[in-house]
Design an enzyme around this catalytic site. Structure first.
Site, PDB file in Angstrom:
ATOM      1  N   ASN A   1      35.619  35.747  44.895  1.00 36.61           N
ATOM      2  CA  ASN A   1      35.567  37.268  44.008  1.00 36.61           C
ATOM      3  C   ASN A   1      34.367  37.326  43.328  1.00 36.61           C
ATOM      4  O   ASN A   1      33.942  38.754  43.273  1.00 36.61           O
ATOM      5  CB  ASN A   1      36.435  36.693  42.159  1.00 36.61           C
ATOM      6  CG  ASN A   1      37.427  36.627  41.762  1.00 36.61           C
ATOM      7  OD1 ASN A   1      37.717  35.800  40.695  1.00 36.61           O
ATOM      8  ND2 ASN A   1      38.499  36.877  42.715  1.00 36.61           N
TER       9      ASN A   1
ATOM     10  N   ASP B   1      47.241  36.758  38.098  1.00 42.15           N
ATOM     11  CA  ASP B   1      46.840  37.668  38.322  1.00 42.15           C
ATOM     12  C   ASP B   1      47.374  39.034  38.901  1.00 42.15           C
ATOM     13  O   ASP B   1      48.219  39.205  38.366  1.00 42.15           O
ATOM     14  CB  ASP B   1      47.476  37.452  40.422  1.00 42.15           C
ATOM     15  CG  ASP B   1      46.443  38.162  41.701  1.00 42.15           C
ATOM     16  OD1 ASP B   1      46.188  38.914  41.027  1.00 42.15           O
ATOM     17  OD2 ASP B   1      47.366  38.214  42.987  1.00 42.15           O
TER      18      ASP B   1
END
Length: 233
Positions: A63, A15
């Site tokens: 996503n 991340d």
């Protein structure tokens, strides 16, 4: 670093690519490209540290909600990275597995993934698992659906055997970069007793020191799996 117990399986939520780029006045795709460099460093470090399974959360089912241009660039980056990195992975005996729901991927990308997995299938070194289009809830549901379609009993043991991760042990250690304190629908079943290590480090800055710090922390943990600690009498 002194000698510490090495986990068999390390999973990483990578991340912070976008924030890394934005902090430098760059567009998000530049952060993703730098993130690929971090992947190369971490894979090399994990192999050198004798970690047997390394799982990287590259692209979640959620996503797909990102802007279409960013998704397209991410898929192109995945394709180019596979083509560029596969020869070295193969030379080093790394076995590649790509897990997830891949119906949204292009035919060309699905074919490239299949070829990469076939090429490295007999390798006996570290297993590198890349999660693309993966979600922990999806994994549990697809396992249950498969059992139901076969008329088989659904229990913990049978369900676990139908998960897409059934070929390797559950993660001993999860590392999440980027300063968030959640597991974001990643390997929900498998991480029932995984040790969770969170760091503010943004993924493009990840290197061998990240792994060393996480392993030192892991060594300090007492893994009881629900049992009580041993008490001497």
């Amino acid at each position: 670093m002194g000698k510490v117990p090495i986990p068999q399986h390390v999973a990483i939520i990578m991340d912070g690519n976008g924030r890394w780029a934005q902090a430098r006045g760059q567009l998000r795709p530049s952060g993703h490209r730098e993130g690929v460099k971090a992947v190369r460093r971490i894979v090399t470090a994990a192999r050198d540290l004798d970690i047997r399974v390394l799982t990287l959360f590259a692209f979640s089912q959620e996503n797909w909600k990102r802007p279409p241009l960013e998704v397209r660039l991410l898929m192109e980056l995945l394709m180019s990275t596979l083509e560029r990195e596969l020869p070295e992975l193969h030379r080093n005996g790394v076995r590649l597995r790509v897990i997830g729901e891949h119906s949204g991927l292009s035919v060309a990308l699905r074919q490239r993934i299949a070829e990469a997995q076939d090429k490295t299938a007999a390798n006996t070194g570290m297993t590198l698992v890349v999660a693309v289009g993966y979600g922990g809830q999806w994994d549990i549901v697809q396992a249950a659906q498969r059992l139901a379609a076969q008329g088989r009993a659904i229990d913990a043991e049978s369900l676990e055997r139908e998960l897409v991760t059934a070929d390797w042990p559950a993660p001993d250690l999860l590392i999440r970069t980027g300063g968030e304190y959640r597991i974001s629908n990643f390997m929900l079943w498998q991480m029932a007793y995984t040790e969770l290590y969170f760091t503010d480090l943004l993924w493009p800055d990840a290197d061998v020191q990240l792994l060393r710090d996480a392993l030192q922390w892991y060594a300090s943990r007492e893994r009881r799996f629900g049992a009580v600690p041993h008490v001497q009498t």
